[in-house]
Design an enzyme around this catalytic site. Sequence first.
Site, short mmCIF file in Angstrom:
data_model
loop_
_atom_site.label_atom_id
_atom_site.label_comp_id
_atom_site.label_asym_id
_atom_site.label_seq_id
_atom_site.Cartn_x
_atom_site.Cartn_y
_atom_site.Cartn_z
CG HIS A 121 1.68 -1.94 5.97
ND1 HIS A 121 1.27 -3.27 5.56
CD2 HIS A 121 0.90 -1.19 5.15
CE1 HIS A 121 0.47 -3.36 4.61
NE2 HIS A 121 0.27 -2.08 4.23
CG ASP A 128 -1.15 -3.65 1.33
OD1 ASP A 128 -1.79 -2.97 2.28
OD2 ASP A 128 -0.07 -3.12 1.07
CD GLU A 189 -3.36 2.83 0.81
OE1 GLU A 189 -2.27 3.43 0.42
OE2 GLU A 189 -3.30 2.00 1.67
CG HIS A 192 -4.13 -0.50 4.28
ND1 HIS A 192 -2.71 -0.42 4.67
CD2 HIS A 192 -4.75 -0.09 5.30
CE1 HIS A 192 -2.47 0.10 5.76
NE2 HIS A 192 -3.66 0.17 6.32
#
Length: 217
Positions: A121, A128, A189, A192
């Site tokens: 990120h 996301d 995740e 992600h």
Amino acid sequence: MAEIILMSDPKVAAVPVRECGERLVDVRRDGRLPVDARKVDGGGAFARLREGVFERLLKAQELLPEGLRLLFVEGYRPPSLQRRYFEEYGAELSAAHPDWSAELVRSAASRYVSPPEIAPHSAGAAVDLTLIDADGQELDMGTAMNANPEDSAGACYTAADNISDTARAHRDVLGSALTAAGLVNYPTEWWHWSYGDRYWALTTGAPAALYGPRDLG
């Protein structure tokens, strides 16, 4: 479930970065990608992505079944904010498991928050996101976005088997489009996805990452 390489794994940090200098773009200015209006960020940093990542998201959206679209939730995250998230979650885990070593806490924390020095990120390389229908309603993905492994009993893992068939089908649709566009998923995740970062390079066999952490400055 296949073995998962966590962000804290030394193999990820060992991937070299050959920064290409590609700019960060504000995805809101283009208008083709729906952006979650609930995200509050005074400077709008969350809405930025490297240009190459954004182009691949647009390609992925074109590959979705008719009536479905991607919902962008968060992209770039300043290194200072990433560090804060990582340290706070690590502190939560330490409090809940006082017998855990610092190494174990770091590893467990990286299932949910990337170590700041390699965080996709903070390179503008990760996003996301989720799926919405023609009415703008989010699809059932099995957990809320950003559900952690503890609270979701592991259902946040992309390949989790404790979700409904409907949620599984939705995750498969999302994953098929993003994979075809060249992005890779972080398996703990489902929301992600990234391109051009160290985790992407390790996953795809690329010799180096294209993007490294940066400040907006």
